[in-house]
Design a protein around this motif. Structure first.
Motif, mmCIF file in Angstrom:
data_model
loop_
_atom_site.group_PDB
_atom_site.id
_atom_site.type_symbol
_atom_site.label_atom_id
_atom_site.label_comp_id
_atom_site.label_asym_id
_atom_site.label_seq_id
_atom_site.Cartn_x
_atom_site.Cartn_y
_atom_site.Cartn_z
ATOM 1 N N PRO A 1 0.806 -1.301 -0.137
ATOM 2 C CA PRO A 1 0.065 0.103 -0.158
ATOM 3 C C PRO A 1 0.720 1.399 -0.066
ATOM 4 O O PRO A 1 1.797 1.406 0.832
ATOM 5 N N SER A 2 0.403 2.382 -0.793
ATOM 6 C CA SER A 2 1.271 3.378 -0.866
ATOM 7 C C SER A 2 1.332 4.332 0.440
ATOM 8 O O SER A 2 2.281 5.132 0.345
ATOM 9 N N THR A 3 0.615 4.048 1.282
ATOM 10 C CA THR A 3 0.311 5.047 2.569
ATOM 11 C C THR A 3 1.184 4.351 3.685
ATOM 12 O O THR A 3 1.400 4.676 4.647
ATOM 13 N N THR A 4 2.122 3.085 3.494
ATOM 14 C CA THR A 4 2.909 2.492 4.282
ATOM 15 C C THR A 4 4.332 2.562 4.224
ATOM 16 O O THR A 4 4.563 3.136 2.872
ATOM 17 N N HIS A 5 5.118 2.226 4.806
ATOM 18 C CA HIS A 5 6.772 2.273 4.768
ATOM 19 C C HIS A 5 7.004 0.941 4.660
ATOM 20 O O HIS A 5 6.570 -0.219 5.252
ATOM 21 N N MET B 1 -7.520 1.639 3.781
ATOM 22 C CA MET B 1 -6.525 2.515 4.345
ATOM 23 C C MET B 1 -6.151 1.794 5.351
ATOM 24 O O MET B 1 -6.591 1.566 6.557
ATOM 25 N N PRO B 2 -4.700 1.470 5.514
ATOM 26 C CA PRO B 2 -3.975 0.809 6.795
ATOM 27 C C PRO B 2 -3.917 1.856 7.882
ATOM 28 O O PRO B 2 -3.777 3.175 7.541
ATOM 29 N N ALA B 3 -3.966 1.707 9.208
ATOM 30 C CA ALA B 3 -3.937 2.464 10.167
ATOM 31 C C ALA B 3 -3.082 1.700 11.123
ATOM 32 O O ALA B 3 -3.387 0.643 11.603
ATOM 33 N N LEU B 4 -2.353 2.301 11.977
ATOM 34 C CA LEU B 4 -1.217 1.840 13.023
ATOM 35 C C LEU B 4 -2.047 1.634 14.608
ATOM 36 O O LEU B 4 -2.875 2.455 14.801
ATOM 37 N N GLY C 1 -0.555 7.238 15.353
ATOM 38 C CA GLY C 1 0.775 7.319 14.809
ATOM 39 C C GLY C 1 0.700 7.204 13.249
ATOM 40 O O GLY C 1 -0.316 6.481 12.728
ATOM 41 N N THR C 2 1.526 7.633 12.365
ATOM 42 C CA THR C 2 1.355 7.586 11.104
ATOM 43 C C THR C 2 2.502 7.425 10.394
ATOM 44 O O THR C 2 2.656 7.076 9.018
ATOM 45 N N ASP C 3 3.720 7.014 11.130
ATOM 46 C CA ASP C 3 4.871 6.623 10.726
ATOM 47 C C ASP C 3 5.057 5.263 10.922
ATOM 48 O O ASP C 3 5.313 4.592 12.266
ATOM 49 N N ALA C 4 5.100 4.383 9.714
ATOM 50 C CA ALA C 4 5.111 2.855 9.959
ATOM 51 C C ALA C 4 6.539 2.358 9.688
ATOM 52 O O ALA C 4 6.785 1.204 9.816
ATOM 53 N N ALA D 1 9.752 5.917 18.181
ATOM 54 C CA ALA D 1 9.249 7.227 18.666
ATOM 55 C C ALA D 1 7.984 7.026 19.259
ATOM 56 O O ALA D 1 7.584 7.804 20.261
ATOM 57 N N TYR D 2 7.085 5.981 18.967
ATOM 58 C CA TYR D 2 5.805 6.088 19.338
ATOM 59 C C TYR D 2 5.534 5.412 20.815
ATOM 60 O O TYR D 2 4.767 5.693 21.509
#
Length: 446
Positions: free
Chosen positions: A2-6, A267-270, A320-323, A330-331
């Protein structure tokens, strides 16, 4: 992916460093990678609750089925979640659901959620899976005084609309029942649900599916998908699988680069979790939390927590938004800070495990079960909004029954079958603005 993830979120070659991984029973079956050219009637992508439940249903019906898993059984959300077998696989309010789908469709969906919890219990019993089942029900905790009246209203609504009897717990009753915390002002207890060891459950499902005849291939990441006159051809690094039908059961880990029908629809969410060391009886009493009930607070970006059967405490939270690996590090203090604020008597209790993973949201904020092509050869069951233990299990079985014709689409609530809509363009990334997560005008405040 997915383009929204790392890319750091997709270390398929190693297990997540979770408490579940550290304490799970051995898998005990062969899940060798796909290393040849094979054919089958149905190929399933993903060996989590949904994919394994579908595989079990198909294999027991005599269908030749193979499962491709990029990592190992339960590598994704099925082996990372908090182990809450409960209702609530949507983010759409019941009022909005009734307006969009109608009262009867909403009631049907509500009954389905209850059935999904019962299915998990039945599966554990049927196959003798030791998933540490504990607790009886769940409780929503008002995190602000103003939310107390909202719980009262919800209690009345659930009874009037669904005939579901819940129990309102004022502050003093929370204390009496071992549900004490300085930030909890009242609670609403439902009677459906229980806690489990999710990885033990996933591995038990895998053993049951394999015994029924399903072939499960671990370390077999899908890298290319072709559609030919012979069927769907799924390529992995070392093998190729041709199937007449495909079920995509990857939820927040769906490979949109090779599964274009899902593109822009998920939409993946952490969500992150920590687990403490074993707490002593004195420590439990000093905090006043001794109940095994599953619990979560009334925040939109909620915290969820429960006392495990062995005396450890599990605490999780959305956000959190940084995978990336850096984002995970950091989280961690954010989550630990929330834990210590809510349970101050355990401020010095050691944290032995911390991990995170993706939940999966759909634009319509409800799950989807059904076909993705007009020929009805590509199917999916997906988007459980952070509550997929029970609904993922039920949906896997349901999509298998739809595929084989053992269930008609009308037997499922339209809430689940209407559509898997695309998110509006151009925005497709969650934004963090002044303490709020904003997704296309849907705003969650901490």
């Amino acid at each position: 992916m997915p383009s929204t993830t790392h890319p750091h979120a997709f270390h398929f070659d190693r297990a997540v460093d979770s408490y579940w991984e550290a304490s799970a029973d051995p898998l005990g079956i062969d899940t060798a990678p796909l290393r040849s050219e094979e054919t089958c009637e149905v190929a399933i992508i993903g060996a989590g609750f949904t994919g394994l439940s579908a595989a079990l249903e198909l294999a027991e019906s005599g269908v030749e089925v193979r499962v491709l898993e990029a990592g190992r059984v339960g590598w994704g959300a099925s082996g990372r979640n908090g182990g809450f077998a409960c209702i609530g696989s949507h983010k759409l309010s019941y009022g909005q659901m009734i307006r969009s789908y109608g009262l009867e469709a909403t009631r049907h969906y509500y009954q389905t959620m209850h059935q999904s919890v019962a299915l998990v219990r039945e599966t554990l019993d049927r196959f003798g899976i030791d998933a540490w089942a504990s607790g009886d029900g769940e409780v929503t905790l008002a995190h602000l005084p103003g939310r107390v009246a909202e719980l009262r209203d919800e209690q009345a609504f659930l009874l009037e609309t669904f005939g579901d009897r819940t129990e309102f717990l004022p502050r003093e009753e929370l204390v009496a029942r071992g549900l004490n915390g300085p930030g909890f002002h009242a609670g609403l207890k439902g009677n459906t649900g229980f806690g489990i060891h999710p990885l033990n459950y996933a591995r038990g499902l895998a053993r049951a599916a394999a015994k029924a005849g399903a072939r499960i291939h671990g370390s077999s990441r899908l890298i290319r998908w072709e559609e030919t006159p012979q069927g769907h051809v799924l390529h992995t690094a070392e093998g190729r699988l041709t199937a007449r039908h495909v079920i995509v059961a990857t939820n927040g880990y769906t490979p949109e680069d090779v599964s274009p029908r899902h593109g822009g629809r998920l939409m993946p969410a952490l969500s992150s979790i920590l687990v403490t060391r074993v707490l002593t009886q004195d420590e439990l009493q000093s905090q006043g939390w001794t109940s095994p009930l599953m619990a979560y607070d009334s925040r939109k970006l909620l915290h969820y927590f429960r006392l495990l059967p062995n005396g450890r405490f599990l605490f999780g939270g959305r956000g959190g938004t940084d995978a990336s690996d850096h984002g995970a590090k950091a989280y961690r203090p954010v989550l630990e800070g929330a834990f210590r604020d809510l349970f101050p008597a355990w401020r010095d209790a050691g944290i032995t495990h911390y991990w995170r993973g993706f939940v999966c949201l759909a634009y319509d904020l409800v799950p989807y079960i059904g076909a993705l092509d007009e020929a009805r050869t590509v199917w999916t069951a997906i988007a459980y909004h952070g509550n997929g233990v029970a609904m993922g299990s039920w949906s896997g079985r349901a999509v298998a029954r739809l595929l084989t014709g053992r269930a008609a689409p009308g037997e499922l609530s339209p809430v689940l079958t209407r559509r898997l809509a695309r998110f509006p363009l151009p925005a497709f990334r969650p934004l963090y603005l002044k303490g709020a997560y904003v997704w296309y005008g849907w705003q969650d405040r901490r």
